[in-house]
Write a protein that holds these residues in place. Sequence first.
Motif, mmCIF file in Angstrom:
data_model
loop_
_atom_site.group_PDB
_atom_site.id
_atom_site.type_symbol
_atom_site.label_atom_id
_atom_site.label_comp_id
_atom_site.label_asym_id
_atom_site.label_seq_id
_atom_site.Cartn_x
_atom_site.Cartn_y
_atom_site.Cartn_z
ATOM 1 N N LEU A 1 -34.699 -17.610 15.369
ATOM 2 C CA LEU A 1 -32.954 -17.436 15.798
ATOM 3 C C LEU A 1 -32.391 -18.596 14.427
ATOM 4 C CD1 LEU A 1 -31.856 -17.536 19.614
ATOM 5 C CD2 LEU A 1 -31.254 -15.395 17.752
ATOM 6 N N ALA A 2 -32.921 -19.115 14.295
ATOM 7 C CA ALA A 2 -32.450 -20.432 13.575
ATOM 8 C C ALA A 2 -32.462 -19.389 12.183
ATOM 9 C CB ALA A 2 -33.350 -21.387 13.579
ATOM 10 N N VAL A 3 -33.316 -19.536 11.653
ATOM 11 C CA VAL A 3 -33.557 -18.531 10.458
ATOM 12 C C VAL A 3 -31.985 -17.182 10.104
ATOM 13 C CG1 VAL A 3 -35.415 -16.818 8.696
ATOM 14 C CG2 VAL A 3 -35.982 -18.947 9.233
ATOM 15 N N VAL A 4 -32.497 -16.553 11.335
ATOM 16 C CA VAL A 4 -31.148 -15.678 10.945
ATOM 17 C C VAL A 4 -29.664 -16.086 11.478
ATOM 18 C CG1 VAL A 4 -30.061 -13.442 12.324
ATOM 19 C CG2 VAL A 4 -32.940 -13.673 12.279
ATOM 20 N N ALA A 5 -29.386 -17.501 11.844
ATOM 21 C CA ALA A 5 -28.204 -17.853 11.727
ATOM 22 C C ALA A 5 -28.182 -18.306 10.796
ATOM 23 C CB ALA A 5 -27.912 -18.488 12.788
ATOM 24 N N LEU A 6 -28.616 -18.893 9.528
ATOM 25 C CA LEU A 6 -28.875 -19.365 8.642
ATOM 26 C C LEU A 6 -28.344 -18.229 7.753
ATOM 27 C CD1 LEU A 6 -31.397 -22.361 8.577
ATOM 28 C CD2 LEU A 6 -28.636 -22.754 7.864
ATOM 29 N N ALA A 7 -28.605 -17.233 7.742
ATOM 30 C CA ALA A 7 -28.666 -16.063 6.898
ATOM 31 C C ALA A 7 -27.540 -15.908 7.060
ATOM 32 C CB ALA A 7 -30.057 -15.307 6.937
ATOM 33 N N TRP A 8 -27.384 -15.762 8.355
ATOM 34 C CA TRP A 8 -25.859 -15.332 8.589
ATOM 35 C C TRP A 8 -24.941 -16.019 7.690
ATOM 36 C CZ3 TRP A 8 -21.666 -16.660 11.722
ATOM 37 C CH2 TRP A 8 -20.681 -15.283 11.200
ATOM 38 N N ALA A 9 -25.019 -17.190 7.897
ATOM 39 C CA ALA A 9 -23.975 -18.496 7.462
ATOM 40 C C ALA A 9 -23.959 -18.435 6.120
ATOM 41 C CB ALA A 9 -24.217 -19.465 7.980
ATOM 42 N N GLY A 10 -24.543 -18.510 5.081
ATOM 43 C CA GLY A 10 -25.049 -18.226 4.177
ATOM 44 C C GLY A 10 -24.440 -17.058 3.342
ATOM 45 N N ARG A 11 -24.162 -16.010 4.109
ATOM 46 C CA ARG A 11 -23.855 -15.049 3.764
ATOM 47 C C ARG A 11 -22.265 -14.469 4.174
ATOM 48 N NH1 ARG A 11 -25.453 -8.438 5.336
ATOM 49 N NH2 ARG A 11 -24.409 -7.774 3.750
ATOM 50 N N ALA A 12 -22.089 -14.884 4.954
ATOM 51 C CA ALA A 12 -19.924 -15.723 5.191
ATOM 52 C C ALA A 12 -19.549 -16.135 4.542
ATOM 53 C CB ALA A 12 -20.716 -15.757 6.927
ATOM 54 N N VAL A 13 -20.252 -17.362 4.322
ATOM 55 C CA VAL A 13 -19.259 -18.302 3.152
ATOM 56 C C VAL A 13 -19.606 -17.122 1.823
ATOM 57 C CG1 VAL A 13 -20.445 -20.677 1.609
ATOM 58 C CG2 VAL A 13 -20.174 -20.451 4.419
ATOM 59 N N CYS A 14 -21.276 -16.986 1.501
ATOM 60 C CA CYS A 14 -20.124 -16.375 0.120
ATOM 61 C C CYS A 14 -19.169 -15.371 -0.107
ATOM 62 C CB CYS A 14 -21.909 -15.563 0.220
ATOM 63 S SG CYS A 14 -23.191 -17.001 -0.947
ATOM 64 N N ARG A 15 -18.661 -15.077 1.095
ATOM 65 C CA ARG A 15 -18.148 -13.656 1.509
ATOM 66 C C ARG A 15 -16.529 -13.887 1.385
ATOM 67 N NH1 ARG A 15 -20.134 -8.917 5.272
ATOM 68 N NH2 ARG A 15 -20.826 -7.435 4.039
#
Lengths: 668, 387
Positions: free
Chosen positions: A538-552
């Motif tokens: 869950l942490a990995v998925v959340a981090l990936a999602w957060a990183g993607r959102a920040v990039c967007r």
Amino acid sequence: MKSARHQLVLLGLVCQGLSWDDYVAPGLYALLWVACLAAPAGRLRLRPSFEAAALPLGVAAALVLARLTGQSAQFALGHGLALVQFARLLRPLSAREQRLSLVIALFHLGVACVVVQDLRFAGLLLAAAWLLPRALAEVQAEAFAAGAGGPDPVPAAPGQSAWRLPVRTQALVVGVMVVTFLGLPRGSYGSPFSRPAIRSGDQGTRLDSVLDPRRGAVARSRRILLQIQGERLGYLRCLALPEFDGQVWRAERRTGWRRIYGRDPLAGCLPRRVQVKYPALLARVVPTDGRVVRVRGTFFHSPVETVHGIVRAEDMGRRGSNTYEYWTNPAPGPQDLTAAQARWLTQHPAPSPELTRWLDETLGDSTDPYAAARRLEQHLRDTFTYTLGAPELSRDDALDDFVLRQRQGHCERFASALALLLRQRGVPTRVMVGYVPGRPNWISGRFDVRFRDAHAWTEAWFPGRGWEAFDATPRAALESPASSVADLWEAADFAWFAYVVNFDAPTQTALATRVAQALGSGAEWAARHLAWFGAAALAVVALAWAGRAVCRVRGARPAPVPDAQQRALALAAASYGRMLRLLAAHGHQRAPQQTPWEFVAALECAPAPALSEIRFITRVFCETRYGRRPLGGAEEAELERALERIAGTGAAPRTPQTPPARGLRNTR
Amino acid sequence: MIRPTRTGWGLLLVGALLYLASFTSQASLLLSVMSLLAGCLVANALAARRSVRSVDVRPPPTTVLAEGQRVSQPWEVANHGREAAHCLALRSAAGSLFRLAAVGPGQSLLVVPDLAFAKRGVFRYDAARLTCEEPFGLVAVARRLVVAGEVVVCPAVYHTEPPPAAGYDLMVGGRHKGTRRTTSGTQFAGVRPLRPGDPLRQVHWKSSAKGRGLMVKVYDEELSGRVTVVLDGGACGVAATFDDAVRCAGSLMFAALDAGHHVEWVDAGQMIPRIVPPFADVQELLEDLARLEMQPPAARSATGCAVALRRAVDMGSSRSAVSLVLTVFDDATAEFVAELQTAGRQVAVYLPAAAATLPTGPGLAVSRYSATAVAAAGAPAASTESG
């Protein structure tokens, strides 16, 4: 070394040469290979009839030579095919012939599988794994370029680098090869082509010859015979010599035996697991230590234990795994000895007075036979010298000669002397021959048993104690020499035999079981820590999602790297745009309906020094924009120079007021 | 689709032999060589699959060609993968369209297929296969194109004599001149006095002004014949003969249209009549011929063929001349032809050059057709250029 195919052919020829001998035939084949490739093209072209006759000719020659030299002729077909390979090295081949030459090379490699089973084959296999994919790719590329099966291929674009077999593909080939090798069902039913482990006249592999290296076994003495795993290992018995006729010790007669074969392990016993490299060298003897209670193995039949504790089998070495297991009793009770056996095991020639005196002096006032035996063993070990190749003993009084005069020799003399001296004191004895386990192998952790570890020792029987082992050979003789490169090589060679050459169905099953167990335990562990795993995922998925959102949000997603074509298009368009702006600044506006070449045609009506540059930029733009042609480095520089020249010539051409007709010309 | 090539099958056989040999050998080394072959096969399959999946082919919209012609429009081949794709080939049912040595990552190429479509037919783009044997040529991985469109290859019609026509009707612009005069047409023939029912538009005022009463213009009668071309649907079952028959039928229809006749066209296999007026656009007719498929084997009995021909002829005009383009001429067909003649129909029979002839009634025109020409029976089939 013209191509990978030629190199693979050379590899095959060397493999075929190894079926004859180790050096001469492979070297000769390699020289012929060089000569064929070095021959001037076209001069030595042989007729097709010769090529057709090469195979039977080569086979016949191999058969005749085999008969003359006494070599085996079972690979004569391979020699015939080698001659075909030589004939075909002299001329360019079609794609089909090239592929056939690869198949022949594989056949030769198959020959090596039978004749070269040691670590050299690992080298051959690695070379084949390197060369075969390259050769196949080379042949395929040639065939494709030659247009087999269709129209001529469209060549690669100018910017495209020459094709090479990716290392990843090569690694994939090796990976699949390993997996296939491990997972392929297999069996072994014996073969007439199997090379006998002991050749006729090969005296260097027998146990008695390795005991005394003077007899010609020095070269092989480093070789590992077997590896053994177990606790409290004793000497491995292979041969019992209970009978002394006054001159020589003789092996036991088959007077009695007991069956000790069993499938299930025994609780409370010490297990031993042994891997044998050359089963045929064991000569139907299963080396064991201690008091054996059960033996289990697949490469021998019907193991029995003789009266003197030697485990023998009826048949050995042509099937199944070269691994066996046995269990020994850690606390065996005393064995009984009949009066007849005791009498028989104490037979000895009458001792000389000097020897009797020496024995009395050595043993002193010791009355306990066991203590006396240990004292005598220690005396011999401390005061005598271990020597290889000591002078022959006197035939008439060998024991006197050894004990009283020479006082040096190898293990057989010490074991024999101790046995006879104890018999003079009425102790039943026998000489045992076998192996002393060396040091643990650094790869497998098992004890290496090499040919040089062959040893002889004495076993004596005492009432209430049973058989006890005595080793009178000086200690230094038993210490293994320091590790060397040769030892390392032998260890690798043994590992090769144990894990590759003898990788059979039982070993495969054992490996699969271990893998399944490991996976099962891993899954069990993962299930036990499921909560942690879930949280981590869950942490990995959340981090990936957060990183993607920040990039967007930031718009900072990395833009795809433009490839050469897109880059060329961008550069050409930018250059053309710059040129148009430069020309517009000088009053030459391109009309919206004008194509690039119509614009050039319009400019040509007013001659100007920069026209060639304008044409060049227009041509590059059109070819890149519409023809998808990539740009070279020189062209990029030339574009820049052309723009500079246009900018430098302030007197750019004047465009006529009336636009010319459309599609006037196209200089392409 | 993944399948071994011939070389792949060969190496599989070698591998199988090594595997069998390994059963008789104590050592597993033969299996190591076999495993090496397996590694090459698997690596080949994976690499080829990757290449095929990363390459997109975008052909031009539907292309119409004649037999023997090549596609002139470029096809776009783009590699969307991160690695170069090698040894690509695009094959259709007509043959290999093009082969590409390499397409770099992100690169796109415009390729003009180097294939002359030798036979008529419709070659759908989604039936074409992009094949790759990279890198070892042991395994071929193929993928169908997922694009709409097709290459329509029309039969190569050739110049020939028009078939006999009958049932001439008036038609403005008709190329055949009748013996009578009409009040409409394009060939002015003279004037005559006005009769009741004549349209006033046809009054020739200049002649009428001369005092002989109202005169109307008359024209030469312009006629157009009718030709029913019937194809037997490929009753012989030989594709090449059927293609020749289609080419012959097309050529006859074009000749008839050029001669100003109406053409009624029926294929006994499909039973879909089509009427083509003399000045119609023939592209549709050509495409029909291109899409024509041979009769299924179940319908190829002799009686079935004659019955089908009868039905096909009945679909046409009862006054037209019948041109039977046959691939086989048997008793039942001969009987049917005799019936037609008895019924007063004008019949012409076109047979393959190699077909056997049965005794026919008097007045029956029998011609022979080959791949490129039609000739009257007995005369050699003159080779003419395809049109």
